[in-house]
Design a protein around this motif. Sequence first.
Motif, short mmCIF file in Angstrom:
data_model
loop_
_atom_site.label_atom_id
_atom_site.label_comp_id
_atom_site.label_asym_id
_atom_site.label_seq_id
_atom_site.Cartn_x
_atom_site.Cartn_y
_atom_site.Cartn_z
N VAL A 1 0.84 -1.20 0.00
CA VAL A 1 0.00 0.00 0.00
C VAL A 1 0.87 1.25 0.00
O VAL A 1 0.65 2.20 -0.77
N VAL A 2 1.89 1.27 0.87
CA VAL A 2 2.78 2.44 0.97
C VAL A 2 3.50 2.66 -0.36
O VAL A 2 3.60 3.79 -0.86
N GLU A 3 3.97 1.57 -0.95
CA GLU A 3 4.71 1.67 -2.23
C GLU A 3 3.80 2.20 -3.34
O GLU A 3 4.21 3.05 -4.15
N LYS A 4 2.54 1.77 -3.33
CA LYS A 4 1.60 2.21 -4.36
C LYS A 4 1.38 3.72 -4.27
O LYS A 4 1.42 4.44 -5.26
N PHE A 5 1.17 4.22 -3.04
CA PHE A 5 0.93 5.66 -2.86
C PHE A 5 2.18 6.49 -3.13
O PHE A 5 2.10 7.66 -3.46
N GLN A 6 3.36 5.86 -3.00
CA GLN A 6 4.59 6.61 -3.25
C GLN A 6 4.91 6.70 -4.75
O GLN A 6 5.39 7.71 -5.24
N LYS A 7 4.59 5.62 -5.51
CA LYS A 7 5.07 5.53 -6.90
C LYS A 7 3.98 5.69 -7.96
O LYS A 7 4.27 6.04 -9.11
N ALA A 8 2.73 5.41 -7.61
CA ALA A 8 1.67 5.45 -8.64
C ALA A 8 1.39 6.89 -9.06
O ALA A 8 1.58 7.82 -8.28
N PRO A 9 0.93 7.12 -10.38
CA PRO A 9 0.58 8.48 -10.84
C PRO A 9 -0.63 9.01 -10.09
O PRO A 9 -1.46 8.25 -9.59
#
Length: 782
Positions: free
Chosen positions: A712-720
């Motif tokens: 979840v953290v990675e998604k919010f950090q890297k997703a557009p």
Amino acid sequence: MEKLTFYALSAPEKLDRIGAYLSERLIRDVSRHRYGYVCIAMEALDQLLMACHCQSINLFVESFLKMVAKLLESEKPNLQILGTNSFVKFANIEEDTPSYHRSYDFFVSRFSEMCHSSHDDLDIRTKIRMSGIKGLQGVVRKTVNDELQANIWDPQHMDKIVPSLLFNLQHVEEAESRSPSPLQATEKEKESPTELAERCLRELLGRAAYGNIKNAIKPVLIHLDNHSLWEPKIFATCCFRIIMYSIQPQHSHLVIQQLLGHLDANSKSAATVRAGIVEVLSEAAVIAASGSVGPTVLEVFNTLLRQLRLSIDYALTGSYDCVAGVSTKIIKEHEERMFQEAVIKTIGSFASTLPTYQQSEVMVFIMNKVPLPSLQQSIEAGKAGENRNRLTQIMLLKSLLQVSVGFQCSNMLTALPSVFLDRLLSAALMEDAEIRLFVLEILISFIDRHGNRQKFSTISTISDISVLKLKVDKCSRQDTVFMKKHGQQLYRHIYLICKEESNVQAHYEALYSMLMLISIELANEEVVVDLIRLVLAVQEIAQINEDNLTAYNRCALFALGAAYLNLISQLTTVPTFCQHIHEVIQMRQKEAPYLLPEDVFVERPRLSKSLDRLGPEVFFWQSKISEVLGGSGYNSDRLSTPYIPQLTDEDRLSKRKSIGETISLQVEVESRNSPEREQRAPAEEITYETLKKAIVDSVAVEEQERERRRQVVEKFQKAPFEEIAAHCGARATLLQSKLNQIFEITIRPPPSPSGTITAAYGQPQNHSIPVYEMKFPDLCVY
């Protein structure tokens, strides 16, 4: 003389020339041994000095001081005394104008020297010493309030003045013991160097400001060190009494801090020296109670506890360097023990001077220093480590007992906070019998707030409780809250202590006191019921004897139960309950007197080996007690439920048993409402395998949860941004639709029997009424 005085007053500018002439004459007469003229010249100077207070007196004073110095330098005692007397008269004059260039260094040195006079003639020696003390007193008076004068508080002056006064305080002359009684002695004969030195020291310390205390006290400590005056400690104690009563009360803590620093500096001195310093500290602390012990309260206790630990190390290793054989000094264990007792006494003295809230902080502080075998705190391993841990535990608990004895607090929640009580009770489960006894004594001193402790010092089955004259107050709300929060914890520890085989008579007496004090100080109806259940469970320990206790332990538990139930039955004043207890005690007196305290808790207890063949009539029965108390309004359901303590990790860790052992617990869940109360549900057995499986499963679940969070953290950090916005929008829409459904269900009215709501006039009405417009009967509104 009158003409000279008149001339000096009318022409003050001539004073310096008059002084110079008289000075010249005096110096000449001294060198020619014409002492009559010397006396005349000094008399003339004294009278001029007393009469003339004009602004130009400074130059005259220079001549005067030169002449006094000349007299003091003389070897003739009478001239020294004459010079001192003139100086004292001068010291009492308040000058109008300050002097920038006057120095008193010579006078401090010379007067200090006179204080140490060793003249062969005792009377002359006494007079010279008294002159020296008076001279020092004059210097102090002249300089202490004048900022432009030489600073008398500088170490070079204090290092001469203070030891000179202490020297005279210390040496009480033999002649004084032969002097007439105080009633016969004249005022002049009464005065001695000792009394004069004490008065001068008090005056000096009374004038000391905040910044000067250190310089005044340091020479005292050095003097006591140099002359080995800590060991008898009588003189040292006397000195610090004078100091503590003389200084301003708000400066008391500075003296105490210096004593603590001196104790640290002497941490490798002989135990007798350290004990002397500590006892002086104890005296000083009691006197300081009227002022302030200072802001660094915990630092005081930290220093004392550090010294206690050092002493334990010295006693164990036999060396001050903690490496056996390195130190040349021989350490005597009994002296170290004496020092440890002195430290413990001092901790108690200090604590008694503090307000209640600080005493509570100090007890938590001491308790946190006790090494306990818990998960949070590792203790030293090995034989030496075990000895050190045991001694440290005993000494710190002794210190805690000293503090708790003087602790008075009506609110038990404040007196025994959870952080303190948890650690204290974990020490109650140690294998060491002495440690357990200390814990019980500490708890008793907290609970006993009305001085009932001594009335339960001996265990007996007295027939009339009124002879004890107990002080009983109604249980307060705070006490009720305390027992609701910590009651089960206390019961569990009392139960587990009862099972210890190493208990002796002192333990049973402490347990008896503890049970009785809880009953008097903290008991409401629920607590009384729980205590009765607990004592019956203790009787069961002795009866079933799963722990293979000795005959003495079993008889002691039976006797303890009898004594407690005898008193609690009289406190509850339920006739049928009293009757049942009395019957069982009478039966024991006939059939089994070894089950009563009068036969067990004596110097030579009379015991029986046949405890497994006892008849039912000598036991207290739970069903019978439940029946008689239930009829008087007590909770019979609770009374008829046997007491089973809940074991925790802490209980097991406090024992010697290793954590790796397989521990099977019988978890019994009993329904109070079930009619078949005796038929218990089969207990679920928790074995090593089930525990292992539970731990492995929980680890796997934790791993999955951690991975999900990381994604979840990675998604919010890297997703557009657009993708995140769309995702959140979709979730918000879903949430809104769910909320709408909930509101619709809430607002929709309940269906009427006919399927529609009929209006007041009989017209069908299909739309719903909002909740806030609905009319509710008064009884429905809260």
